[in-house]
Design an enzyme around this catalytic site. Structure first.
Site, PDB file in Angstrom:
ATOM      1  N   SER A  21       3.158   2.529 -15.718  1.00 28.30           N
ATOM      2  CA  SER A  21       2.568   1.391 -14.633  1.00 28.30           C
ATOM      3  C   SER A  21       1.124   2.077 -14.081  1.00 28.30           C
ATOM      4  CB  SER A  21       3.772   1.557 -13.468  1.00 28.30           C
ATOM      5  OG  SER A  21       3.455   0.463 -12.607  1.00 28.30           O
ATOM      6  N   LYS A  72       0.078 -17.675  12.068  1.00 28.61           N
ATOM      7  CA  LYS A  72       1.344 -17.874  11.476  1.00 28.61           C
ATOM      8  C   LYS A  72       1.654 -16.753  10.714  1.00 28.61           C
ATOM      9  CE  LYS A  72       3.003 -21.759   8.604  1.00 28.61           C
ATOM     10  NZ  LYS A  72       2.536 -22.744   7.616  1.00 28.61           N
TER      11      LYS A  72
END
Length: 655
Positions: free
Chosen positions: A444, A494
């Site tokens: 990774s 939002k």
């Protein structure tokens, strides 16, 4: 082997007792007159031989008697620390002389690590390169006939076993007899023993060759018990880094990945035992299926050569010859070296660095984190973006550093930090060769920072790849509610409370995070394609968060060569045209007092553990290894509070 305080401790104690000691440290590097034999006497003219009232200048005897003889005191104290007590085993046989033929006895125990970790309580772990270097120095000792290694409770990864075994075989090739003795050994530790020509085991000892096993640890039930929600997304079909936090058991994809890892480790075990013990591979598989061998059964199975106590085994090997115990640091009794180490530790002298053209070895170990982390001292256990980038830039600008070997042992971490380190490595490769040496894991983010190197080396059993992204958050709202704390996030816009909320994300929030993760994944795969000279679509076909062994990674083009740190160093020296005898520069360097002080207060208890300390204490009593891994997983979960998107892989315990 008997534990002995290093000479550095003795020097530090004496220096602390003498108010004049710090001001005299600069005398160490002053000109050193020659002794009558023609050799340099580092103590002569340095002021260190008399630190009490000053050097003697021909005054009366009383003045001379009052002088503080540091050299003599160091010598006596060092000797007294090394000398066995009246009821302890001797450290050498009668008649032993270093300049006469003899055997060496070397103890090897505890964790074998890449870089020794430090804290206020001292160091932990024995460095692999230290053991390898010691074996190589012994191979050159003309008076050493053989080496007896006393193995006790060694903890070592399979890739590190392969590198250690190579050094052991070099000793044998140099004409030294190599023997090992143990009381118990299993799996990886037995593979170390197998490198010896003769293996002895204690009468009631046992050999366990049970085969490799994986132990996935899932803490979701613990988080549920605490009222904590792990809300995670991933990019890549096989990206299972968050599984321990979000699932109660491994997914089918994770089981497939683990199966490939275990197949590779199993084959390594069969191949090594068959070759070293001269057994048929099918016979070795039968031994692994049997698993446990008490000492006499181990002898019958040809896993060992003798059932006897250590002393009897040693005496039979040595015969009428002589033997002596050996230390991993043979210069431990050198008072001058001890004082130099002390001077560097307190900052009175600059760090030791090679002069002239040389290769630098940079260790990148642990989780990849944002910022400066725990500084240079913490670099032995974590990869902090700002700390490592600064080191890489320093090496880029240093004309005497002709090549860099980046030794990686990491499952990744912060995607942002990985990108910053990648950019620093990329800039470095434009100036000088960078060769990556993968240790146990370089996956990774660990692969991210490797992908732009000039050349990449891995071992057969290295775990790498896992090119994917995971994002998420820990939602402790339920846990706080159980404690009587209610939270009410309020905002304008939002997405105002998307990160501030202590509850899980809404579906719309998840869509926003998913888009961001896809962009990170595109950058990640693009970096890999650029570094490996491949097309992005081809990289994505082998990415998807899939973990590969070194053997598979070589076939897929994710690494260039199969080999350990020595092979990487040889390649770096060849590319940079640096002499093989040139000293290496090592990062992180030996710790200083400044490093230790700057790391104070850097360790914090994970929220989950503080909320359920009783359960974790009980688990620690039942199985400390699993407790440590569970603690790490909870800490990993909490790291997403500040780093929402990570290029990280979480692999189970394989033992």
């Amino acid at each position: 082997m008997r534990a002995r305080p290093p000479a550095l401790v003795a020097a530090a104690l004496l220096a602390a007792c003498s108010s004049n000691a710090p001001s005299r440290l600069d005398g160490i590097v002053a000109s050193t007159p020659l002794s009558s034999s023609g050799a340099a006497d580092p103590w002569a003219g340095s002021g260190l031989s008399s630190m009490g009232r000053g050097p003697t200048t021909g005054g009366d005897a009383a003045d001379a008697d009052d002088d503080f003889d540091l050299k003599g005191m160091l010598s006596k104290l060092s000797d007294s620390l090394d000398k066995p007590g009246p009821y302890e085993a001797p450290e050498a046989s009668t008649g032993f002389a270093a300049d006469k033929p003899h055997w060496g006895v070397l103890g090897l125990s505890g964790a074998i690590v890449e870089r020794e970790a430090y804290s206020w309580s001292g160091g932990s772990g024995t460095e692999l390169r230290q053991v390898v270097a010691r074996l190589r120095s012994l191979a050159k000792d003309a008076h050493l006939q053989g080496l007896l290694v006393q193995l006790a409770g060694v903890e070592i990864s399979v890739p590190d076993v392969i590198e250690l075994r190579a050094a052991m075989h070099e000793l044998r090739t140099a004409g030294k007899t190599l023997a090992c003795h143990t009381e118990d050994a299993s799996n990886a530790a037995y593979l170390v023993l197998a490198a010896c020509e003769q293996i002895g085991i204690a009468p009631l000892g046992q050999i366990a060759v049970t085969g490799p096993a994986a132990m996935p640890i899932h803490v979701k039930p613990l988080l549920d018990r605490l009222g904590v929600t792990a809300d995670f997304l991933h990019v890549g079909t096989y990206k299972g880094a968050a599984e321990p936090l979000t699932r109660e058991a491994p997914s089918a994809e994770m089981q497939e990945t683990l199966g490939a890892i275990l197949d590779r480790r199993y084959q390594t075990m069969v191949d090594v035992i068959a070759a070293e013990r001269k057994l048929a591979p099918d016979g070795v598989k039968g031994l692994i299926d049997t698993g446990l061998f008490p000492s006499q059964h181990a002898l019958t199975a040809k896993l060992v050569d003798a059932v006897t106590s250590f002393e009897a085994f040693r005496d039979k090997l040595v015969g009428a010859g002589a033997w002596t115990e050996l230390e991993l640091e043979p210069d431990g009794k050198d008072q001058l070296q001890a004082m130099l180490k002390l001077a560097r530790f307190v900052g009175a002298m600059p760090p030791e660095r090679p002069v002239g053209p040389h290769v630098a070895v940079v260790y990148a170990l642990g989780d990849i984190v944002d910022g400066g982390g725990d500084g240079v001292l913490g670099a032995r256990q974590q990869i902090a973006a700002h700390t490592l980038v600064a080191a890489l830039r320093t090496l880029t600008a240093d004309d005497s550093v002709k090549a860099v070997v980046l030794r990686i042992d990491s499952g990744g971490g912060s995607a942002q930090a990985s990108e910053l380190i990648w950019e620093a490595v990329d800039a470095l490769t434009k100036v000088k060769p960078v060769v990556v040496s993968m240790s146990d894991v370089a996956a990774s983010g660990g692969y991210y920072i490797a992908s732009g190197a000039t050349k990449i080396f891995a071992l057969d059993d290295t775990l790498t790849g896992s090119i994917g992204v995971v994002g998420g958050k820990i939602a402790p709202g339920g846990a706080l509610a159980r404690l009587g704390i209610n939270t009410f996030p309020i905002g304008r816009g939002k997405r105002a409370t998307m990160m501030a909320s202590l509850g899980p994300w809404s579906e719309e929030d998840k869509a926003v995070i998913q888009r961001s993760m896809e962009e990170v994944y595109d950058v990640f795969t693009g970096r890999v394609a650029q570094g490996r000279g491949a097309k992005v679509k081809d990289v994505k076909a082998i990415a998807q968060g899939r973990v590969w062994t070194g053997t598979q990674a070589k076939e897929l083009g994710l690494v260039d060569e199969l080999g350990g740190l020595d092979a990487a160093l040889t390649e770096a020296r060849t590319l940079a045209k640096v002499d093989a005898d040139a000293a290496l520069e090592i990062y992180p360097p030996s710790p200083t007092l400044r490093d230790v002080l700057s790391s104070v207060g850097a360790v914090h208890a994970p929220l989950g553990l503080s909320l359920d300390a009783t359960a974790m204490a009980a688990l620690g009593a039942l199985d400390p290894v699993i407790a440590q891994e569970a603690s790490r997983l909870v800490a990993l979960a909490l790291s997403f509070r500040t780093t929402a998107i990570q290029a990280i892989t979480v692999l189970p315990l394989v033992r």
